[in-house]
Design an enzyme around this catalytic site. Sequence first.
Site, PDB file in Angstrom:
ATOM      1  N   PRO A   2       0.830  -1.199   0.000  1.00  0.00           N
ATOM      2  CA  PRO A   2       0.000   0.000   0.000  1.00  0.00           C
ATOM      3  C   PRO A   2       0.868   1.255   0.000  1.00  0.00           C
ATOM      4  O   PRO A   2       1.762   1.403   0.827  1.00  0.00           O
ATOM      5  CB  PRO A   2      -0.797  -0.125   1.305  1.00  0.00           C
ATOM      6  CG  PRO A   2      -0.796  -1.589   1.602  1.00  0.00           C
ATOM      7  CD  PRO A   2       0.530  -2.089   1.129  1.00  0.00           C
ATOM      8  N   GLU A   3       0.634   2.143  -0.961  1.00  0.00           N
ATOM      9  CA  GLU A   3       1.389   3.384  -1.069  1.00  0.00           C
ATOM     10  C   GLU A   3       0.561   4.541  -0.525  1.00  0.00           C
ATOM     11  O   GLU A   3      -0.538   4.338  -0.002  1.00  0.00           O
ATOM     12  CB  GLU A   3       1.793   3.612  -2.525  1.00  0.00           C
ATOM     13  CG  GLU A   3       2.679   2.516  -3.108  1.00  0.00           C
ATOM     14  CD  GLU A   3       4.081   2.497  -2.512  1.00  0.00           C
ATOM     15  OE1 GLU A   3       4.436   3.434  -1.780  1.00  0.00           O
ATOM     16  OE2 GLU A   3       4.821   1.543  -2.780  1.00  0.00           O
ATOM     17  N   HIS A  91      -5.148 -14.147   9.455  1.00  0.00           N
ATOM     18  CA  HIS A  91      -4.189 -13.046   9.451  1.00  0.00           C
ATOM     19  C   HIS A  91      -4.728 -11.761  10.090  1.00  0.00           C
ATOM     20  O   HIS A  91      -4.157 -10.687   9.897  1.00  0.00           O
ATOM     21  CB  HIS A  91      -3.723 -12.765   8.020  1.00  0.00           C
ATOM     22  CG  HIS A  91      -3.083 -13.953   7.359  1.00  0.00           C
ATOM     23  ND1 HIS A  91      -1.930 -14.528   7.828  1.00  0.00           N
ATOM     24  CD2 HIS A  91      -3.469 -14.676   6.273  1.00  0.00           C
ATOM     25  CE1 HIS A  91      -1.607 -15.556   7.053  1.00  0.00           C
ATOM     26  NE2 HIS A  91      -2.525 -15.670   6.115  1.00  0.00           N
ATOM     27  N   ARG A 110       1.696 -10.904   5.838  1.00  0.00           N
ATOM     28  CA  ARG A 110       3.155 -11.042   5.910  1.00  0.00           C
ATOM     29  C   ARG A 110       3.741 -10.552   7.235  1.00  0.00           C
ATOM     30  O   ARG A 110       4.921 -10.730   7.503  1.00  0.00           O
ATOM     31  CB  ARG A 110       3.803 -10.292   4.745  1.00  0.00           C
ATOM     32  CG  ARG A 110       3.391 -10.819   3.377  1.00  0.00           C
ATOM     33  CD  ARG A 110       4.241 -10.200   2.296  1.00  0.00           C
ATOM     34  NE  ARG A 110       3.824 -10.631   0.978  1.00  0.00           N
ATOM     35  CZ  ARG A 110       4.474 -10.333  -0.142  1.00  0.00           C
ATOM     36  NH1 ARG A 110       5.574  -9.604  -0.085  1.00  0.00           N
ATOM     37  NH2 ARG A 110       4.037 -10.747  -1.307  1.00  0.00           N
ATOM     38  N   ARG A 152      23.323  16.053  -7.428  1.00  0.00           N
ATOM     39  CA  ARG A 152      22.966  14.664  -7.141  1.00  0.00           C
ATOM     40  C   ARG A 152      23.147  13.806  -8.395  1.00  0.00           C
ATOM     41  O   ARG A 152      22.560  14.070  -9.441  1.00  0.00           O
ATOM     42  CB  ARG A 152      21.514  14.578  -6.654  1.00  0.00           C
ATOM     43  CG  ARG A 152      21.246  15.316  -5.345  1.00  0.00           C
ATOM     44  CD  ARG A 152      21.970  14.665  -4.184  1.00  0.00           C
ATOM     45  NE  ARG A 152      21.489  13.329  -3.912  1.00  0.00           N
ATOM     46  CZ  ARG A 152      20.485  13.061  -3.074  1.00  0.00           C
ATOM     47  NH1 ARG A 152      19.860  14.044  -2.438  1.00  0.00           N
ATOM     48  NH2 ARG A 152      20.105  11.820  -2.868  1.00  0.00           N
TER      49      ARG A 152
END
Length: 271
Positions: A2-3, A91, A110, A152
């Site tokens: 999930p972002e 879970h 997980r 950079r």
Amino acid sequence: MPELPEVETTRSGIAPNVEGRAVAEVVLRRRKLRYPVPRALLVELPGQVIEQVERRAKYLLLRSAAGTVLIHLGMSGSLRLMAAATPAEKHDHIDIVLDNGQALRLRDPRRFGAVLWLSGDPLQHRLLASLGPEPLSEGFDADYLYQRSRRRKQAVKQFIMDSHTVVGVGNIYASEALFRAGIRPQLAAGRLSRLRCEALVAAIKAVLGLAIEQGGTTLRDFVDGGGKPGYFKQRLQVYGRVGEPCLQCEKPIKQLRQGQRASYYCPACQR
């Protein structure tokens, strides 16, 4: 994983149903997640009113007068609102049971997620203190990105995915934003002109804004706070489309590996 848009979708989905509600109890089925769930959470959170549900980067913050619950969904976790009496599945590790019989239930197959109990200012916690600006905030603008990118040598895609540069620009959204801005993912960040920084900032804001509006990206088993999948995947222009024609110029989309992640781009539209 999930972002930011997925986490924001979860926040906006649960907030109206949680804010102003008192916590009746915390049901802990498994303590060992990414970090051990602190026992203080079980003692100090019950009886507290959840005053506000916030998001910082990919973390959810449930604030109360006594402290803040910090939640991270890990690689495949979800936080859903349901009746507390709903039987737990394999879970389902933690329930925050509310005074109306509903519960916030963390499902994390997980076990890479985290649930912590913080006292004091949560934004000063070690997980949050060094994070970059929010991508949809006024603090993330072309001037900031231009100054941050000077000298950079790091590839621009990895640069914008670094949470110390800006938070919440995950792999999918970085590829999509760079396509919108016409910038190749392997370009050194230090070579960005101020004009290209303006285009990239605008693209990041547009891609994330659209993803939030659409409910996130349907990948693996992401669902929002009500158990519904996201739909932004239907709007992806380059991610996962290797070999397919570019939607702008019809040249085949290419793929390369950067930092063990797949990057997708159009060799004609991005330079």
